[in-house]
Design a protein around this motif. Structure first.
Motif, PDB file in Angstrom:
ATOM      1  N   TYR A   1       0.817  -1.222   0.000  1.00 38.98           N
ATOM      2  CA  TYR A   1       0.000   0.000   0.000  1.00 38.98           C
ATOM      3  C   TYR A   1       0.851   1.273   0.000  1.00 38.98           C
ATOM      4  CZ  TYR A   1      -3.091  -3.728   1.286  1.00 38.98           C
ATOM      5  OH  TYR A   1      -3.765  -4.921   1.291  1.00 38.98           O
TER       6      TYR A   1
ATOM      7  N   ASN B   1      -4.736   1.899  -2.136  1.00 39.51           N
ATOM      8  CA  ASN B   1      -5.271   2.056  -0.788  1.00 39.51           C
ATOM      9  C   ASN B   1      -5.559   0.701  -0.157  1.00 39.51           C
ATOM     10  OD1 ASN B   1      -7.839   2.384  -2.681  1.00 39.51           O
ATOM     11  ND2 ASN B   1      -8.604   1.671  -0.694  1.00 39.51           N
TER      12      ASN B   1
ATOM     13  N   VAL C   1      -6.319  11.148   4.905  1.00 35.88           N
ATOM     14  CA  VAL C   1      -5.156  10.348   5.277  1.00 35.88           C
ATOM     15  C   VAL C   1      -3.961  11.287   5.265  1.00 35.88           C
ATOM     16  CG1 VAL C   1      -3.714   8.357   4.736  1.00 35.88           C
ATOM     17  CG2 VAL C   1      -6.181   8.267   4.288  1.00 35.88           C
TER      18      VAL C   1
ATOM     19  N   HIS D   1      -2.247  12.482   2.058  1.00 37.11           N
ATOM     20  CA  HIS D   1      -2.175  11.340   1.145  1.00 37.11           C
ATOM     21  C   HIS D   1      -3.489  11.012   0.459  1.00 37.11           C
ATOM     22  CE1 HIS D   1       1.932   9.937   2.014  1.00 37.11           C
ATOM     23  NE2 HIS D   1       1.726  10.585   3.149  1.00 37.11           N
ATOM     24  N   TRP D   2      -4.617  11.423   1.065  1.00 33.85           N
ATOM     25  CA  TRP D   2      -5.912  11.096   0.454  1.00 33.85           C
ATOM     26  C   TRP D   2      -6.959  12.031   1.025  1.00 33.85           C
ATOM     27  CZ3 TRP D   2      -8.447   5.542   0.814  1.00 33.85           C
ATOM     28  CH2 TRP D   2      -9.219   5.291  -0.330  1.00 33.85           C
TER      29      TRP D   2
ATOM     30  N   GLU E   1      -9.893  -2.508  -1.156  1.00 40.38           N
ATOM     31  CA  GLU E   1      -8.558  -2.239  -1.666  1.00 40.38           C
ATOM     32  C   GLU E   1      -8.629  -1.712  -3.098  1.00 40.38           C
ATOM     33  OE1 GLU E   1      -5.333  -5.229  -0.726  1.00 40.38           O
ATOM     34  OE2 GLU E   1      -5.613  -5.576  -2.869  1.00 40.38           O
ATOM     35  N   HIS E   2      -7.924  -0.629  -3.360  1.00 37.70           N
ATOM     36  CA  HIS E   2      -7.800  -0.037  -4.700  1.00 37.70           C
ATOM     37  C   HIS E   2      -9.152   0.375  -5.286  1.00 37.70           C
ATOM     38  CE1 HIS E   2      -5.553   1.100  -8.153  1.00 37.70           C
ATOM     39  NE2 HIS E   2      -6.002   0.154  -8.940  1.00 37.70           N
TER      40      HIS E   2
ATOM     41  N   GLU F   1     -13.118  12.436  -4.750  1.00 33.51           N
ATOM     42  CA  GLU F   1     -11.740  12.533  -4.270  1.00 33.51           C
ATOM     43  C   GLU F   1     -11.194  13.914  -4.596  1.00 33.51           C
ATOM     44  OE1 GLU F   1      -9.462   8.452  -4.537  1.00 33.51           O
ATOM     45  OE2 GLU F   1     -10.433   8.915  -6.443  1.00 33.51           O
TER      46      GLU F   1
ATOM     47  N   TYR G   1      -5.561   8.264  -3.945  1.00 36.38           N
ATOM     48  CA  TYR G   1      -4.690   7.797  -2.870  1.00 36.38           C
ATOM     49  C   TYR G   1      -3.232   7.900  -3.285  1.00 36.38           C
ATOM     50  CZ  TYR G   1      -2.603   4.416   0.395  1.00 36.38           C
ATOM     51  OH  TYR G   1      -1.826   3.800   1.336  1.00 36.38           O
TER      52      TYR G   1
ATOM     53  N   GLY H   1       0.138   6.607  -1.500  1.00 36.09           N
ATOM     54  CA  GLY H   1       0.584   5.815  -0.370  1.00 36.09           C
ATOM     55  C   GLY H   1       1.805   6.338   0.351  1.00 36.09           C
TER      56      GLY H   1
ATOM     57  N   PHE I   1      -5.494   7.700   9.257  1.00 35.35           N
ATOM     58  CA  PHE I   1      -6.688   7.565   8.431  1.00 35.35           C
ATOM     59  C   PHE I   1      -7.822   8.084   9.303  1.00 35.35           C
ATOM     60  CE2 PHE I   1      -3.669   4.666   6.717  1.00 35.35           C
ATOM     61  CZ  PHE I   1      -4.016   4.386   5.410  1.00 35.35           C
TER      62      PHE I   1
END
Length: 153
Positions: free
Chosen positions: A20, A28, A47, A59-60, A74-75, A83, A93, A95, A107
């Motif tokens: 990640y 993510n 994040v 990060h996010w 995930e992803h 976003e 995202y 990482g 998070f």
């Protein structure tokens, strides 16, 4: 039930798997959402890495997740979620990728009493301003990452 964010990929306070991060697939991790408050109209996620040498690294940035969202696979991004821009000025995202040492990655999930009207280029500051008086509950999951002692996965 308590409002809580967890992940099958790592436990609170433990190392985030390299998959990640920038050393892996940079996708993510799977996140699981528990106990969303009854009056929630949307969820938002930030994040962040407070240990970055240049200051807080975002990060996010995500908002308008449906209140019945129980996981972020995930992803993926939940249907209907938006976003915003991370510190690299990109959507999506980004990482963990610390230049040295171990960093903490928070998070932070927010339950909101309304959906948010934000522009596509909104970042952390705009999201926080829009959420300011609409937060019903918040929870966080913290993972660490260190590139120096990461072994083979």
């Amino acid at each position: 039930m308590e409002f809580k964010l967890s992940s099958p990929a790592f436990n609170n306070g433990t190392q985030i798997p390299s998959r990640y991060t920038c050393d892996g697939e940079n996708i993510n991790p799977h996140l699981v959402i528990h106990g969303v408050p009854a009056k929630t109209k949307s969820l938002a996620l930030l994040v962040e890495d407070p240990d970055a040498p240049a200051g807080l690294w975002v990060h996010w940035v995500m908002w308008n997740m449906p209140p019945d969202t129980t996981e972020i696979r995930e992803h993926t991004v939940p249907f209907g979620a938006k976003e915003g821009l991370n510190t690299r000025r990109k959507h999506g995202y980004d990482g963990p990728c610390p230049p040295s040492g171990s960093h903490r990655y928070f998070f932070r999930l927010f339950a909101l009493d309304q959906k948010l009207e934000l522009k596509a280029d909104a970042g952390k500051e705009q999201l926080e301003e829009a959420m300011m008086t609409h937060i019903l509950a918040t929870t966080e999951l913290m993972g660490t990452y260190s590139r120096t002692n990461e072994g083979p996965m």
